[in-house]
Design a protein around this motif. Structure first.
Motif, PDB file in Angstrom:
ATOM      1  N   PHE A  72      12.514 -24.099  22.751  1.00  0.00           N
ATOM      2  CA  PHE A  72      11.625 -22.943  22.966  1.00  0.00           C
ATOM      3  C   PHE A  72      10.464 -23.521  23.774  1.00  0.00           C
ATOM      4  O   PHE A  72      10.025 -22.846  24.729  1.00  0.00           O
ATOM      5  CB  PHE A  72      11.268 -22.629  21.726  1.00  0.00           C
ATOM      6  CG  PHE A  72      10.186 -21.291  21.621  1.00  0.00           C
ATOM      7  CD1 PHE A  72      10.627 -20.179  22.122  1.00  0.00           C
ATOM      8  CD2 PHE A  72       8.942 -21.777  21.280  1.00  0.00           C
ATOM      9  CE1 PHE A  72       9.613 -19.322  21.946  1.00  0.00           C
ATOM     10  CE2 PHE A  72       7.970 -20.664  21.294  1.00  0.00           C
ATOM     11  CZ  PHE A  72       8.181 -19.528  21.744  1.00  0.00           C
ATOM     12  N   ARG A  97      11.166 -24.133  27.258  1.00  0.00           N
ATOM     13  CA  ARG A  97      11.262 -22.856  27.784  1.00  0.00           C
ATOM     14  C   ARG A  97      10.242 -22.025  28.153  1.00  0.00           C
ATOM     15  O   ARG A  97       9.847 -21.486  29.439  1.00  0.00           O
ATOM     16  CB  ARG A  97      12.288 -22.141  27.120  1.00  0.00           C
ATOM     17  CG  ARG A  97      12.662 -20.707  27.909  1.00  0.00           C
ATOM     18  CD  ARG A  97      13.885 -19.902  27.157  1.00  0.00           C
ATOM     19  NE  ARG A  97      13.881 -20.028  25.798  1.00  0.00           N
ATOM     20  CZ  ARG A  97      14.839 -19.615  24.907  1.00  0.00           C
ATOM     21  NH1 ARG A  97      15.849 -19.150  25.440  1.00  0.00           N
ATOM     22  NH2 ARG A  97      14.728 -19.655  23.582  1.00  0.00           N
ATOM     23  N   ALA A  98       9.394 -21.989  27.139  1.00  0.00           N
ATOM     24  CA  ALA A  98       7.935 -21.475  27.120  1.00  0.00           C
ATOM     25  C   ALA A  98       6.887 -22.282  28.347  1.00  0.00           C
ATOM     26  O   ALA A  98       6.326 -21.484  29.139  1.00  0.00           O
ATOM     27  CB  ALA A  98       7.367 -21.453  26.024  1.00  0.00           C
ATOM     28  N   THR A  99       7.157 -23.325  28.422  1.00  0.00           N
ATOM     29  CA  THR A  99       6.291 -24.182  29.520  1.00  0.00           C
ATOM     30  C   THR A  99       6.667 -23.822  30.535  1.00  0.00           C
ATOM     31  O   THR A  99       5.689 -23.602  31.531  1.00  0.00           O
ATOM     32  CB  THR A  99       6.402 -25.741  29.160  1.00  0.00           C
ATOM     33  OG1 THR A  99       6.039 -25.833  27.718  1.00  0.00           O
ATOM     34  CG2 THR A  99       5.518 -26.570  30.279  1.00  0.00           C
ATOM     35  N   THR A 149       8.447 -21.291  31.796  1.00  0.00           N
ATOM     36  CA  THR A 149       8.425 -19.831  32.113  1.00  0.00           C
ATOM     37  C   THR A 149       6.815 -19.813  32.563  1.00  0.00           C
ATOM     38  O   THR A 149       6.507 -18.984  33.520  1.00  0.00           O
ATOM     39  CB  THR A 149       8.550 -18.973  30.943  1.00  0.00           C
ATOM     40  OG1 THR A 149       9.924 -19.310  30.715  1.00  0.00           O
ATOM     41  CG2 THR A 149       8.291 -17.515  31.290  1.00  0.00           C
ATOM     42  N   VAL A 182      13.944 -17.446  31.063  1.00  0.00           N
ATOM     43  CA  VAL A 182      13.668 -16.932  29.696  1.00  0.00           C
ATOM     44  C   VAL A 182      15.185 -16.646  29.038  1.00  0.00           C
ATOM     45  O   VAL A 182      15.220 -16.787  27.937  1.00  0.00           O
ATOM     46  CB  VAL A 182      13.143 -15.785  30.011  1.00  0.00           C
ATOM     47  CG1 VAL A 182      13.040 -14.556  28.891  1.00  0.00           C
ATOM     48  CG2 VAL A 182      11.699 -16.170  30.238  1.00  0.00           C
TER      49      VAL A 182
END
Length: 237
Positions: A11, A14-16, A18, A67
């Motif tokens: 997570f 993925r957030a970084t 994105t 995402v």
């Protein structure tokens, strides 16, 4: 020190990524809008705008696939695969800081056309890769259709085309050195990914023996038409 669980690490990663590619896409969109407003309507201008739009499309698709990506089945262990992935992915960005040199207008057009071709092919590869895309060496699914029926790592090959266009647009020793660094770490990423894919998918070894790594074969691979297609399993890049 106890590491966070894999789901949490995925997570955060993925957030970084994105956030990073969203910022890059926003900046590229602003540059493209500014370029469109300065409408010279010359061939050189049109090609440059086309290169910006192709780059923007690729960045937006990276955000979407990051995402929506599937959870990894297997991830490369150790620090080297992570360092290689980050440097291979992000080193190209440093080329923005390299001072521009004047080149012939025709060379600019050729360089931008090469960049457009590279980004269009990257979009095809990434679209086919879909939810299996990742920056780190990870196994999600193994895709062997589309561009993956010609080479095992088409996205890396197409990114190399983009890199060639960028270097031709600003041919200095700095861009050449950065390009060499990118190629070296991208190769390390390939090695790490193939190790992970081989461990995650037993059928990957047969696929690896049949299909070239980066450059399509000019002659058909013996027996490839006669073999049933393996289930859609897909390499990260």
């Amino acid at each position: 020190m106890k590491l966070p669980p894999p789901a949490m690490r995925d997570f955060v990663g993925r957030a970084t990524m994105t956030l990073y590619f969203t910022v890059c896409a926003t900046l590229k969109a602003a540059t493209t809008v500014a370029g469109v407003s300065n409408s010279d309507w010359t061939v050189r201008w049109l090609v440059e705008i086309g290169a910006n739009i192709a780059a923007l499309g690729f960045m937006m698709l990276v955000v979407v696939t990051t995402v929506a990506r599937l959870p990894p089945l297997k991830t490369a262990q150790g620090i080297e695969p992570r360092i290689s992935a980050l440097i291979g992915c992000l080193a190209t960005v440093t080329l923005i800081a390299v001072p521009r040199v004047q080149v012939a207008p025709k060379l600019e057009i050729v360089a931008d056309l090469i960049t457009i071709l590279g980004f269009v092919l990257c979009i095809w590869c990434l679209w086919r890769l879909g939810r299996s895309f990742s920056i780190l060496a990870q196994a999600r699914r193994l895709v062997t259709t589309g561009p993956y029926q010609f080479v095992r790592h088409p996205l890396y090959a197409c990114e190399a085309i983009v890199l060639l266009g960028v270097i031709l647009r600003n041919p200095t020793w700095s861009t050449v050195v950065v390009g060499a660094i990118v190629v070296a770490f991208q190769y390390r990423r390939i090695v790490n990914e193939e190790r992970v894919l081989g461990a995650a998918f037993p059928e990957y070894e047969a696929y690896r023996r049949r299909i070239p790594m980066l450059v399509p074969s000019l002659s058909p691979v013996p027996g490839w038409r006669d073999e049933p297609s393996p289930p859609e399993v897909e390499a990260p890049r």
